[in-house]
Motif scaffolding. Structure first.
Motif, PDB file in Angstrom:
ATOM      1  N   SER A  73      -7.602  24.988  20.780  1.00 62.32           N
ATOM      2  CA  SER A  73      -6.193  24.676  20.506  1.00 62.32           C
ATOM      3  C   SER A  73      -5.376  24.576  21.794  1.00 62.32           C
ATOM      4  N   PHE A 167      -6.255  21.950  12.902  1.00 63.95           N
ATOM      5  CA  PHE A 167      -5.195  21.022  13.268  1.00 63.95           C
ATOM      6  C   PHE A 167      -4.594  20.377  12.021  1.00 63.95           C
ATOM      7  N   TYR A 242      -0.394  24.361  16.157  1.00 63.27           N
ATOM      8  CA  TYR A 242      -1.832  24.649  16.130  1.00 63.27           C
ATOM      9  C   TYR A 242      -2.186  25.682  17.194  1.00 63.27           C
ATOM     10  N   TRP A 243      -1.636  25.515  18.375  1.00 62.54           N
ATOM     11  CA  TRP A 243      -1.862  26.461  19.468  1.00 62.54           C
ATOM     12  C   TRP A 243      -1.354  27.849  19.077  1.00 62.54           C
TER      13      TRP A 243
END
Length: 303
Positions: A73, A167, A242-243
């Motif tokens: 990510s 994702f 997402y990160w």
């Protein structure tokens, strides 16, 4: 008269023997009840210790997958950040512009104070910017922030944290956020940053609006057409979410492993203390029974 005198010592011994064991029997009954309570408590703590040890093993296994997803990510998120840093993108400022704070938590507990730390950071941010809105991912932070800042919550998501984030999950969330009617000057994605297996800290990633991206000093160098700007903005937001979700998930598994390890150690200490108490109480019961037998034997001899 003779029969009366002969019966008198036996009668006295019988009365004395009946009087003394009455107290001992009551004490013995109390000791047996206490012994049973301690035994039940020991059994309960041992069962808890088994559960916490199992949860620690499960969290350790999940942490490996979570760290792998976190590394992947970062590639997405840092690439978007590199583009905006090169373009020198800054959030637009204005009295009529609001900030949206996206909080990346989860639905699961038993992982120490990881969600509480995130909520404390959000409360500090809202104290400085009370006009900001909240979009909360996960039920834990939603429950904590609803009590103090419920009026700021405009969007919330449940079912977060059941598995490693993907994702696709982040894209679906970003789509819902971009559909909000308010035109936000900036969107801040707040999540727990993974420092190492023992520590983490809440941080934020800036996700810019279309106007902020278009107003970037070096934006023209990327030769992005106007029609693609909205897609770039949503894609960058999905990358940041997402990160945040992936790194927050790794922090959660690490914190849960540590919490279950500490719980198992505490259960072990309690088991040792209760085992000593159980042994002492059992010795007291045995001693009480011996005293009762000896007292009864002495009373019989007197007779």
């Amino acid at each position: 008269m003779m029969l009366s005198r002969a019966a008198r010592p036996a009668l006295r011994a019988g009365v004395a023997a009946a009087a003394r064991p009455a107290t001992l029997n009551a004490t013995n009954a109390a000791n047996y009840a206490t012994l049973r309570e301690i035994e039940d408590r020991l059994k309960s703590i041992r069962n808890i210790e088994k559960i916490t040890k199992t949860m620690k093993i499960v969290a350790s296994t999940k942490l490996t997958r979570a760290q792998r997803a976190m590394t992947e990510s970062k590639t997405y998120g840092q690439t978007s950040n590199t583009v905006f840093e090169s373009a020198e993108t800054k959030p637009l400022e204005g009295e009529d512009k609001k900030t949206l704070i996206v909080v990346c938590s989860s639905d699961k507990g038993l992982c120490g104070g990881i969600h509480s730390g995130l909520s404390r950071k959000i409360r500090r941010t809202l104290a400085e910017k009370p006009n900001s809105d909240l979009a909360i991912l996960g039920e834990k932070c939603k429950a904590q922030l609803s009590r103090s800042n419920g009026k700021n919550i405009v969007l919330s998501f449940a079912g977060i944290g059941k598995d490693v984030p993907t994702f696709a999950d982040a894209s679906a969330i970003a789509d819902q956020i971009t559909s909000l009617p308010t035109d936000y000057a900036s969107i801040q994605v707040v999540y727990n940053k993974f420092l190492n297996a023992q520590s983490y800290e809440p941080v934020e990633i800036e996700a810019f609006s279309e106007e902020a991206i278009a107003a970037s000093p070096n934006f023209s160098a990327f030769e992005i057409e106007g029609d693609a700007l909205g897609n770039l903005r949503e894609y960058a937001l999905a990358n940041s979410i997402y990160w945040g979700l992936a790194e927050g998930h790794a922090c959660e598994q690490s914190a849960r492993r540590n919490a279950m390890d500490n719980a198992s150690k505490n259960a072990g200490d309690m088991i040792n203390k209760f085992q000593i108490l159980f042994n002492r109480t059992r010795q007291a019961v045995i001693t009480g029974e011996l005293v009762e037998i000896i007292t009864g034997a002495a009373a019989s001899e007197e007779g």
